[in-house]
Design a protein around this motif. Sequence first.
Motif, PDB file in Angstrom:
ATOM      1  N   PHE A  72      67.541 -31.847 -39.492  1.00  0.00           N
ATOM      2  CA  PHE A  72      67.048 -31.164 -38.296  1.00  0.00           C
ATOM      3  C   PHE A  72      65.527 -31.295 -38.188  1.00  0.00           C
ATOM      4  CE2 PHE A  72      71.032 -28.501 -38.165  1.00  0.00           C
ATOM      5  CZ  PHE A  72      71.413 -28.928 -36.915  1.00  0.00           C
ATOM      6  N   LYS A  73      64.840 -31.096 -39.296  1.00  0.00           N
ATOM      7  CA  LYS A  73      63.382 -31.165 -39.291  1.00  0.00           C
ATOM      8  C   LYS A  73      62.892 -32.588 -39.035  1.00  0.00           C
ATOM      9  CE  LYS A  73      59.329 -30.325 -42.193  1.00  0.00           C
ATOM     10  NZ  LYS A  73      58.839 -29.872 -43.524  1.00  0.00           N
ATOM     11  N   THR A  74      63.477 -33.546 -39.754  1.00  0.00           N
ATOM     12  CA  THR A  74      63.004 -34.931 -39.650  1.00  0.00           C
ATOM     13  C   THR A  74      63.321 -35.539 -38.296  1.00  0.00           C
ATOM     14  OG1 THR A  74      63.367 -35.188 -42.034  1.00  0.00           O
ATOM     15  CG2 THR A  74      63.056 -37.189 -40.751  1.00  0.00           C
ATOM     16  N   ILE A  75      64.538 -35.314 -37.798  1.00  0.00           N
ATOM     17  CA  ILE A  75      64.940 -35.951 -36.543  1.00  0.00           C
ATOM     18  C   ILE A  75      64.145 -35.385 -35.369  1.00  0.00           C
ATOM     19  CG2 ILE A  75      66.810 -34.464 -35.712  1.00  0.00           C
ATOM     20  CD1 ILE A  75      66.873 -38.307 -36.006  1.00  0.00           C
ATOM     21  N   LYS A  76      63.768 -34.117 -35.420  1.00  0.00           N
ATOM     22  CA  LYS A  76      62.936 -33.536 -34.356  1.00  0.00           C
ATOM     23  C   LYS A  76      61.576 -34.226 -34.316  1.00  0.00           C
ATOM     24  CE  LYS A  76      60.845 -29.222 -32.729  1.00  0.00           C
ATOM     25  NZ  LYS A  76      59.452 -29.755 -32.730  1.00  0.00           N
ATOM     26  N   SER A  77      60.983 -34.436 -35.498  1.00  0.00           N
ATOM     27  CA  SER A  77      59.677 -35.090 -35.548  1.00  0.00           C
ATOM     28  C   SER A  77      59.762 -36.540 -35.086  1.00  0.00           C
ATOM     29  CB  SER A  77      59.110 -35.026 -36.973  1.00  0.00           C
ATOM     30  OG  SER A  77      58.933 -33.699 -37.389  1.00  0.00           O
ATOM     31  N   ARG A  78      60.794 -37.252 -35.539  1.00  0.00           N
ATOM     32  CA  ARG A  78      60.921 -38.658 -35.152  1.00  0.00           C
ATOM     33  C   ARG A  78      61.189 -38.810 -33.662  1.00  0.00           C
ATOM     34  NH1 ARG A  78      61.850 -42.535 -38.935  1.00  0.00           N
ATOM     35  NH2 ARG A  78      61.566 -43.894 -37.118  1.00  0.00           N
ATOM     36  N   PHE A  79      62.039 -37.946 -33.107  1.00  0.00           N
ATOM     37  CA  PHE A  79      62.311 -38.016 -31.671  1.00  0.00           C
ATOM     38  C   PHE A  79      61.037 -37.744 -30.865  1.00  0.00           C
ATOM     39  CE2 PHE A  79      67.196 -37.346 -31.218  1.00  0.00           C
ATOM     40  CZ  PHE A  79      67.386 -38.525 -31.909  1.00  0.00           C
ATOM     41  N   GLN A  80      60.228 -36.778 -31.307  1.00  0.00           N
ATOM     42  CA  GLN A  80      58.979 -36.486 -30.609  1.00  0.00           C
ATOM     43  C   GLN A  80      58.025 -37.679 -30.687  1.00  0.00           C
ATOM     44  OE1 GLN A  80      57.645 -32.833 -32.450  1.00  0.00           O
ATOM     45  NE2 GLN A  80      58.481 -31.572 -30.792  1.00  0.00           N
ATOM     46  N   ASP A  81      57.930 -38.289 -31.865  1.00  0.00           N
ATOM     47  CA  ASP A  81      57.029 -39.437 -32.034  1.00  0.00           C
ATOM     48  C   ASP A  81      57.467 -40.635 -31.199  1.00  0.00           C
ATOM     49  OD1 ASP A  81      55.606 -37.911 -33.835  1.00  0.00           O
ATOM     50  OD2 ASP A  81      56.545 -38.795 -35.617  1.00  0.00           O
ATOM     51  N   GLU A  82      58.773 -40.826 -31.045  1.00  0.00           N
ATOM     52  CA  GLU A  82      59.299 -41.993 -30.347  1.00  0.00           C
ATOM     53  C   GLU A  82      59.579 -41.725 -28.872  1.00  0.00           C
ATOM     54  OE1 GLU A  82      59.554 -44.945 -31.644  1.00  0.00           O
ATOM     55  OE2 GLU A  82      59.037 -44.379 -33.712  1.00  0.00           O
ATOM     56  N   GLY A  83      59.291 -40.506 -28.418  1.00  0.00           N
ATOM     57  CA  GLY A  83      59.465 -40.195 -27.004  1.00  0.00           C
ATOM     58  C   GLY A  83      60.900 -39.958 -26.577  1.00  0.00           C
ATOM     59  N   VAL A  84      61.765 -39.558 -27.506  1.00  0.00           N
ATOM     60  CA  VAL A  84      63.152 -39.223 -27.175  1.00  0.00           C
ATOM     61  C   VAL A  84      63.219 -37.722 -26.924  1.00  0.00           C
ATOM     62  CG1 VAL A  84      65.540 -39.217 -27.947  1.00  0.00           C
ATOM     63  CG2 VAL A  84      64.041 -41.132 -28.565  1.00  0.00           C
ATOM     64  N   GLU A  85      63.600 -37.347 -25.715  1.00  0.00           N
ATOM     65  CA  GLU A  85      63.558 -35.936 -25.320  1.00  0.00           C
ATOM     66  C   GLU A  85      64.791 -35.176 -25.812  1.00  0.00           C
ATOM     67  OE1 GLU A  85      63.450 -33.121 -21.291  1.00  0.00           O
ATOM     68  OE2 GLU A  85      63.387 -35.320 -21.138  1.00  0.00           O
ATOM     69  N   ILE A  86      64.542 -34.029 -26.472  1.00  0.00           N
ATOM     70  CA  ILE A  86      65.603 -33.076 -26.801  1.00  0.00           C
ATOM     71  C   ILE A  86      65.568 -32.011 -25.712  1.00  0.00           C
ATOM     72  CG2 ILE A  86      66.455 -31.396 -28.483  1.00  0.00           C
ATOM     73  CD1 ILE A  86      65.125 -33.024 -30.676  1.00  0.00           C
ATOM     74  N   PRO A  87      66.577 -31.924 -24.864  1.00  0.00           N
ATOM     75  CA  PRO A  87      66.467 -31.119 -23.641  1.00  0.00           C
ATOM     76  C   PRO A  87      66.623 -29.619 -23.891  1.00  0.00           C
ATOM     77  CG  PRO A  87      68.668 -32.011 -23.806  1.00  0.00           C
ATOM     78  CD  PRO A  87      67.898 -32.568 -24.982  1.00  0.00           C
ATOM     79  N   LEU A  88      66.058 -28.859 -22.965  1.00  0.00           N
ATOM     80  CA  LEU A  88      66.320 -27.431 -22.894  1.00  0.00           C
ATOM     81  C   LEU A  88      67.520 -27.215 -21.971  1.00  0.00           C
ATOM     82  CD1 LEU A  88      62.661 -26.125 -22.425  1.00  0.00           C
ATOM     83  CD2 LEU A  88      64.031 -26.019 -24.503  1.00  0.00           C
ATOM     84  N   PRO A  89      68.237 -26.109 -22.139  1.00  0.00           N
ATOM     85  CA  PRO A  89      69.368 -25.846 -21.228  1.00  0.00           C
ATOM     86  C   PRO A  89      68.896 -25.775 -19.782  1.00  0.00           C
ATOM     87  CG  PRO A  89      69.443 -24.380 -23.133  1.00  0.00           C
ATOM     88  CD  PRO A  89      68.122 -25.090 -23.201  1.00  0.00           C
ATOM     89  N   GLN A  90      69.648 -26.389 -18.885  1.00  0.00           N
ATOM     90  CA  GLN A  90      69.276 -26.433 -17.477  1.00  0.00           C
ATOM     91  C   GLN A  90      70.426 -25.938 -16.607  1.00  0.00           C
ATOM     92  OE1 GLN A  90      67.925 -30.339 -16.382  1.00  0.00           O
ATOM     93  NE2 GLN A  90      66.573 -30.540 -18.166  1.00  0.00           N
ATOM     94  N   ARG A  91      70.069 -25.301 -15.518  1.00  0.00           N
ATOM     95  CA  ARG A  91      71.054 -24.845 -14.545  1.00  0.00           C
ATOM     96  C   ARG A  91      70.568 -25.209 -13.148  1.00  0.00           C
ATOM     97  NH1 ARG A  91      73.312 -24.553 -18.535  1.00  0.00           N
ATOM     98  NH2 ARG A  91      74.506 -22.831 -19.488  1.00  0.00           N
ATOM     99  N   VAL A  92      71.496 -25.659 -12.328  1.00  0.00           N
ATOM    100  CA  VAL A  92      71.166 -25.959 -10.939  1.00  0.00           C
ATOM    101  C   VAL A  92      71.746 -24.850 -10.066  1.00  0.00           C
ATOM    102  CG1 VAL A  92      71.476 -27.587  -9.032  1.00  0.00           C
ATOM    103  CG2 VAL A  92      71.177 -28.438 -11.370  1.00  0.00           C
ATOM    104  N   VAL A  93      70.884 -24.198  -9.311  1.00  0.00           N
ATOM    105  CA  VAL A  93      71.294 -23.069  -8.481  1.00  0.00           C
ATOM    106  C   VAL A  93      71.203 -23.474  -7.010  1.00  0.00           C
ATOM    107  CG1 VAL A  93      70.850 -20.663  -7.856  1.00  0.00           C
ATOM    108  CG2 VAL A  93      70.465 -21.440 -10.218  1.00  0.00           C
ATOM    109  N   HIS A  94      72.298 -23.349  -6.272  1.00  0.00           N
ATOM    110  CA  HIS A  94      72.331 -23.653  -4.849  1.00  0.00           C
ATOM    111  C   HIS A  94      72.296 -22.341  -4.075  1.00  0.00           C
ATOM    112  CE1 HIS A  94      73.345 -27.920  -5.455  1.00  0.00           C
ATOM    113  NE2 HIS A  94      74.066 -27.481  -6.505  1.00  0.00           N
ATOM    114  N   ILE A  95      71.302 -22.190  -3.187  1.00  0.00           N
ATOM    115  CA  ILE A  95      71.168 -20.990  -2.373  1.00  0.00           C
ATOM    116  C   ILE A  95      71.595 -21.326  -0.945  1.00  0.00           C
ATOM    117  CG2 ILE A  95      69.591 -19.228  -1.532  1.00  0.00           C
ATOM    118  CD1 ILE A  95      67.866 -19.725  -3.981  1.00  0.00           C
ATOM    119  N   LYS A  96      72.601 -20.647  -0.456  1.00  0.00           N
ATOM    120  CA  LYS A  96      73.082 -20.875   0.899  1.00  0.00           C
ATOM    121  C   LYS A  96      72.516 -19.806   1.833  1.00  0.00           C
ATOM    122  CE  LYS A  96      77.435 -23.143  -0.325  1.00  0.00           C
ATOM    123  NZ  LYS A  96      78.913 -23.123  -0.146  1.00  0.00           N
ATOM    124  N   ARG A  97      71.955 -20.282   2.910  1.00  0.00           N
ATOM    125  CA  ARG A  97      71.419 -19.344   3.901  1.00  0.00           C
ATOM    126  C   ARG A  97      72.503 -19.020   4.920  1.00  0.00           C
ATOM    127  NH1 ARG A  97      65.848 -19.155   3.764  1.00  0.00           N
ATOM    128  NH2 ARG A  97      64.866 -20.771   2.455  1.00  0.00           N
TER     129      ARG A  97
END
Length: 250
Positions: A223-248
Amino acid sequence: MNRSIRKASAILKVDPTKYTFLKNTVSVIIISIGIIIVFQLIPELRKLGMPLFAGAGVLTAVIGFASQQALSNIVGGVFIVMFRPFRVGDLIKIGTMHTGTVEDITLRHTVIRDFENRRIIVPNAIMNNEVVENSNITDERVCLRFEVNIAYDADTDKALDLLQRVAEAHPLCIDIRSKSDTASGMPKVRVGVVNLTDSAVVLRAWIWTANPSDSFALRFDMFKTIKSRFQDEGVEIPLPQRVVHIKREQ
């Protein structure tokens, strides 16, 4: 007996479980014989013992009912020693409750030492009724399934290559390939995409270690090593995302 059992087990390189159980059984027998001898040798106790034994028939039903659970634990202990689903020193998991190393098997219960060095006392009757996961019964090697998430925009091939190289370079990773596997080009660590979630691509590496303890340590290092290597190589570890649709409302 303790010294003899430890010495004999070390010299013969055998499982000490059966000897530990034998020691506990012999201890109970010796104590019982000692109590009987004391009653026989002391006249006052012998006079007291006569009415006690005379009334034993009246107490038999009560004692039998009260000792049902104790008897089931003793029988359970005998079954454990005979069939050996686990032994002293094995790393086991009892159902979904507890995980730890078997420290002792007595006439009544099994003592398990967990990872926090606490002792868990489990009656033998329960041990015989639960599903036991044993990490040492035949082969101590463990295949660790290490997973990490990357963003959908990330380079999947690059991330898989990094994951594989980091895992193979770890000193606790072992090579279980045969000569034919190596000749055919099979990698030491297999990697692949195993899932597509709402916000991430899930990568997995199958990493072999020599025993459960090494697997436990390797997971945290990865976990520690792969996080550092991904950051160095520009591989993004994503944050949780939600798409919200607002209907008027019209």
